[in-house]
Scaffold this active site. Structure first.
Site, short mmCIF file in Angstrom:
data_model
loop_
_atom_site.label_atom_id
_atom_site.label_comp_id
_atom_site.label_asym_id
_atom_site.label_seq_id
_atom_site.Cartn_x
_atom_site.Cartn_y
_atom_site.Cartn_z
N PRO A 181 0.79 -1.23 0.00
CA PRO A 181 0.00 0.00 0.00
C PRO A 181 0.83 1.28 0.00
CG PRO A 181 -0.07 -1.06 2.15
CD PRO A 181 0.58 -2.03 1.21
N ASN A 182 0.31 2.25 -0.73
CA ASN A 182 0.85 3.61 -0.83
C ASN A 182 2.10 3.71 -1.70
OD1 ASN A 182 -1.12 4.86 0.98
ND2 ASN A 182 -0.11 3.67 2.58
N ARG A 220 5.24 10.94 -2.66
CA ARG A 220 5.01 10.60 -1.26
C ARG A 220 6.30 10.76 -0.45
NH1 ARG A 220 4.86 4.44 1.08
NH2 ARG A 220 4.18 5.01 3.16
N TYR A 228 11.38 8.47 0.88
CA TYR A 228 11.25 7.40 -0.11
C TYR A 228 11.87 7.72 -1.47
CZ TYR A 228 8.07 5.50 3.38
OH TYR A 228 7.54 5.01 4.55
N ASN A 266 7.93 -5.65 -1.30
CA ASN A 266 7.90 -4.56 -0.33
C ASN A 266 6.47 -4.51 0.21
OD1 ASN A 266 7.87 -2.29 1.20
ND2 ASN A 266 8.91 -0.98 -0.29
N ALA A 281 3.33 -0.88 4.69
CA ALA A 281 2.80 -0.88 6.07
C ALA A 281 2.32 -2.25 6.52
CB ALA A 281 1.68 0.15 6.20
N HIS A 333 4.21 -4.60 9.01
CA HIS A 333 4.16 -4.46 10.46
C HIS A 333 2.84 -4.94 11.06
CE1 HIS A 333 7.47 -2.01 9.18
NE2 HIS A 333 6.67 -1.12 8.63
N ASP A 370 0.92 -15.63 6.30
CA ASP A 370 0.36 -16.95 6.04
C ASP A 370 0.32 -17.26 4.54
OD1 ASP A 370 0.05 -17.40 8.72
OD2 ASP A 370 -2.11 -17.06 8.77
N GLU A 379 12.44 -9.66 1.36
CA GLU A 379 11.68 -8.51 1.86
C GLU A 379 12.49 -7.24 1.59
OE1 GLU A 379 10.60 -8.88 6.03
OE2 GLU A 379 10.43 -6.69 6.23
N HIS A 394 12.69 -2.83 1.73
CA HIS A 394 12.19 -1.52 2.14
C HIS A 394 13.09 -0.45 1.55
CE1 HIS A 394 9.46 -3.47 4.87
NE2 HIS A 394 10.46 -4.22 5.27
N LEU A 395 12.46 0.59 1.06
CA LEU A 395 13.24 1.73 0.55
C LEU A 395 14.00 2.40 1.70
CD1 LEU A 395 10.12 2.69 -1.33
CD2 LEU A 395 12.26 2.81 -2.59
N SER A 396 13.29 2.62 2.80
CA SER A 396 13.89 3.31 3.94
C SER A 396 14.51 2.28 4.89
CB SER A 396 12.82 4.12 4.69
OG SER A 396 11.83 3.25 5.23
N ARG A 432 13.80 4.26 12.10
CA ARG A 432 12.55 5.02 12.17
C ARG A 432 11.74 4.63 13.43
NH1 ARG A 432 9.68 4.66 6.58
NH2 ARG A 432 8.57 6.44 7.49
N ARG A 438 7.90 0.35 13.28
CA ARG A 438 8.42 -0.16 11.99
C ARG A 438 9.53 -1.19 12.18
NH1 ARG A 438 5.96 3.37 8.25
NH2 ARG A 438 5.65 5.41 9.18
C1 DQA Z 1 8.40 0.89 3.62
C2 DQA Z 1 8.54 1.09 5.14
C3 DQA Z 1 7.19 0.90 5.83
O1 DQA Z 1 7.35 1.09 7.23
C4 DQA Z 1 6.18 1.89 5.33
O2 DQA Z 1 4.93 1.66 5.90
C5 DQA Z 1 6.10 1.91 3.84
C6 DQA Z 1 7.30 1.76 3.03
C7 DQA Z 1 9.70 1.23 2.89
O3 DQA Z 1 9.80 0.83 1.73
O4 DQA Z 1 10.60 1.87 3.43
O5 DQA Z 1 5.04 2.16 3.28
O6 DQA Z 1 8.10 -0.48 3.39
#
Ligand code: DQA
Length: 150
Positions: free
Chosen positions: A12-13, A20, A25, A77, A80, A83, A90, A101, A103-105, A110, A114
């Site tokens: 998501p997002n 964003r 990011y 990725n 959210a 978490h 599952d 897995e 993550h950009l950040s 943080r 997270r």
């Molecule tokens: C994220 C880190 C997550 O905590 C956050 O909710 C995201 C992006 C990242 O790519 O850094 O939406 O997965």
């Protein structure tokens, strides 16, 4: 690496990348990231599909479909849902396809919420903190893993 089939999943997002929170990011859009991954996949001779959804159930369905599609490895990725989502955990356990897995950040720099992931302990590995390059590194690492374990 011919005949390998890779799926890249964005949660998501991440459709908002580019606008964003660019300080967190980066400036690249999701299309930029996907195009780079497709090019990198081509350079290794592997097939690569991408998928993004803001909906947990749709992500679960897409992971189930990966079995029918003969996917060999997944870069995900979960955003959210990392978490929060036992459903994604599952689904990944259920399909038993190796995944990395991403993550950009650097989520560990943080907020403490997270730092918790429902996926890390069942992943091949985790790449976090390198911006869009996290995906490139994850794809390279996944391909190396699949090569070593075939
Ligand atoms: C994220 C880190 C997550 O905590 C956050 O909710 C995201 C992006 C990242 O790519 O850094 O939406 O997965």
């Amino acid at each position: 690496m011919k005949d390998l089939n890779i799926l890249v999943v964005h949660g998501p997002n991440l459709n908002l990348l580019g606008t964003r929170e660019p300080e967190t990011y980066g400036a690249q859009t999701l299309a930029d990231i996907n195009n780079e991954l497709i090019d990198l996949g081509h350079s290794f001779g592997v097939g690569l599909a991408t998928y993004q959804s803001n909906h947990e159930g749709a992500l679960v369905d897409r992971l189930h479909q990966a079995v029918r599609d003969g996917v060999d490895g997944i870069v995900i990725n979960p955003a959210a849902y990392t978490h929060t989502s036992i459903a994604l955990r599952d689904a990944l356990l259920g399909i038993a396809i190796p995944f990395v897995e991403v993550h950009l950040s650097n989520v560990y720099k943080r907020e403490s919420f997270r730092h918790q992931s429902f996926l890390t302990d069942i992943a091949v590995g985790v790449v976090a903190g390198f911006g869009s390059n996290s995906y490139n590194l994850a794809l390279r690492a996944l391909l190396a893993h699949l090569q070593q374990n075939k």
